[in-house]
Design an enzyme around this catalytic site. Structure first.
Site, PDB file in Angstrom:
ATOM      1  N   TYR A  69      15.761  30.001   8.370  1.00 33.88           N
ATOM      2  CA  TYR A  69      14.544  30.730   8.746  1.00 33.88           C
ATOM      3  C   TYR A  69      14.444  30.903  10.256  1.00 33.88           C
ATOM      4  CZ  TYR A  69      12.544  30.403   4.041  1.00 33.88           C
ATOM      5  OH  TYR A  69      12.302  30.528   2.695  1.00 33.88           O
ATOM      6  N   LYS A  91       0.844  -1.205   0.000  1.00 34.55           N
ATOM      7  CA  LYS A  91       0.000   0.000   0.000  1.00 34.55           C
ATOM      8  C   LYS A  91       0.876   1.249   0.000  1.00 34.55           C
ATOM      9  CE  LYS A  91      -0.430  -0.249   5.060  1.00 34.55           C
ATOM     10  NZ  LYS A  91      -1.292  -0.723   6.167  1.00 34.55           N
ATOM     11  N   ARG A 149     -11.176   0.763  14.123  1.00 35.07           N
ATOM     12  CA  ARG A 149     -11.121   1.574  12.904  1.00 35.07           C
ATOM     13  C   ARG A 149     -12.034   0.936  11.864  1.00 35.07           C
ATOM     14  NH1 ARG A 149      -4.811   1.913  11.284  1.00 35.07           N
ATOM     15  NH2 ARG A 149      -5.436  -0.188  10.626  1.00 35.07           N
ATOM     16  N   MET A 164      12.087  24.246   2.492  1.00 35.79           N
ATOM     17  CA  MET A 164      11.381  23.454   1.478  1.00 35.79           C
ATOM     18  C   MET A 164      12.335  22.633   0.621  1.00 35.79           C
ATOM     19  SD  MET A 164       8.689  24.712  -1.450  1.00 35.79           S
ATOM     20  CE  MET A 164       7.657  25.581  -0.292  1.00 35.79           C
TER      21      MET A 164
END
Ligand SMILES: *Cc1c(COP(=O)(O)O)cnc(C)c1O
Length: 363
Positions: free
Chosen positions: A260, A40, A138, A308
């Protein structure tokens, strides 16, 4: 979109033979039955279209994905193999399952009702797996739904039960008492249902011992090298090598900050390496200021915010490192769990976050 093949700044190497070796090792640890390949989320981020055929070639005949679309993408790559969709059949998708020969995991009375109706339409019983919830809350039939089904097994007319399965809550914590509770609840559920092979263990479940054996194990993470026995030596082989190139090395003074918001300030004159990898590549921003890469086998601390497209490392103690060199992010001696620890997550999330921008090489 596939990255264009060119001089690359970040590379992901995936060792298909190691994945196959891990599948065989899991099979050896689970002699009671077959061993599936859970592929998956695009094979936990590593490429289901490459991994499924490699496992198939090695003899794997049971595959699991989460979505119908993932099953459709690999259906023709694994001819004749059982291909199950763990998230179950969405209303209206039943005919697509039948047409493609894909098997839903039925996880509610409503799923059963719709699949049985599809079987009556098709004029033949249709293969499916049945998911019994034993504690996850679930998916899967809860205790009340199970009692309803056991009281009226004709609800399964039109369904050919290939496996009855459940999913373990805490298999990677062998001392958690829920493991035994789930095992007992599952055995009781199966005893009250039409006879069918059972499927119990995920990766960690395979290592819980023979009481957790079944006719089909469903390992995913361990195939990809994630340690199914946390806190103990990893019985699996490493599968990936992730590296990023150093674009620049710069000298900064004590008291200057990096990146940053200046969350890291140099305490001494420092050399900072800017690597060609960032959170857009799945190199998680939550690692900011924590964790490390490796150069020549030695740890290189990550400093400042992960941005990023770039991540900065303190290479003051690595005078031989220069622009153009590669930093090892995941590889031998530097498992995905290391990045996971820095990001406050698990190895699963590190792998499934691996971005589409890496140059991917299958070896
Ligand atoms: C993802 C999943 C697995 C595989 O789990 P791993 O911990 O990766 O081995 C098995 N069964 C179900 C139902 C799953 O959702």
């Amino acid at each position: 979109m596939m990255p264009i093949e060119t001089v690359s700044g970040a590379e992901l190497e995936i060792d298909l033979a190691a994945i196959v070796a891990n599948w065989r090792a899991l099979g050896a640890a689970h002699p009671s039955g077959a061993t599936a390949g859970v592929v998956k989320a695009d094979g936990y981020g590593l490429g289901a279209a490459r991994i499924a055929p490699a496992l198939y070639e090695a003899g794997c005949r049971h595959f699991f994905v989460a979505h119908l679309s993932e099953a459709l993408a690999i259906r023709e790559l694994v001819p004749g193999a059982l291909l199950g969709v763990l998230n179950g059949p969405l209303p209206g998708s039943e005919a697509e399952y039948v047409a493609a020969g894909i098997m839903p995991v039925l996880g509610s009375l409503d799923d059963i009702f719709r699949w049985a109706a599809e079987g009556r339409r098709a004029g033949r019983p249709l293969d499916a797996l049945l998911h019994i919830d034993t504690g996850m809350n679930r998916l899967g039939l809860d205790a009340r739904q199970l009692a309803t089904l056991q009281a009226d097994p004709s609800r399964l007319d039109g369904v050919s039960l290939r496996y009855v399965m459940t999913h373990l809550v805490s298999a990677e914590e062998p001392d958690d008492p829920i493991n035994a509770r789930q095992r007992v609840a599952f055995a009781r559920a199966c005893a009250g249902l039409p006879s069918a092979p059972r499927s119990l263990a995920n990766s960690s479940g395979v290592f819980l011992g023979p009481e957790f054996a079944s006719e089909l194990a469903r390992p995913g993470a361990a195939l990809y090298g994630i340690n199914p026995t946390p806190g103990r030596p990893n019985p699996m082989r490493g599968v990936i090598r992730l590296r990023a190139r150093v674009l620049q090395v710069r000298e900064i003074e004590a008291g200057e900050s990096v990146g940053y918001n200046g969350i890291w300030t140099a305490a001494r004159p420092s050399r900072i390496a800017t690597a060609c990898v960032g959170y857009a590549d799945g190199w998680l921003r939550a690692q900011s200021g924590r964790g490390h890469a490796a150069f020549d086998g030695a740890p290189v601390p990550l400093v400042g915010r992960v941005s990023m497209d770039l991540t900065t490392y303190d290479v003051t103690d690595h005078p031989t490192l220069h622009a153009g060199d590669w930093l090892e992010l995941i590889g031998p001696g530097l498992p995905a769990e290391q990045a996971a620890l820095a990001a406050g997550t698990n190895g699963y999330e590190i792998l499934t976050s691996l971005g589409a921008r890496y140059a991917r090489r299958y070896v």
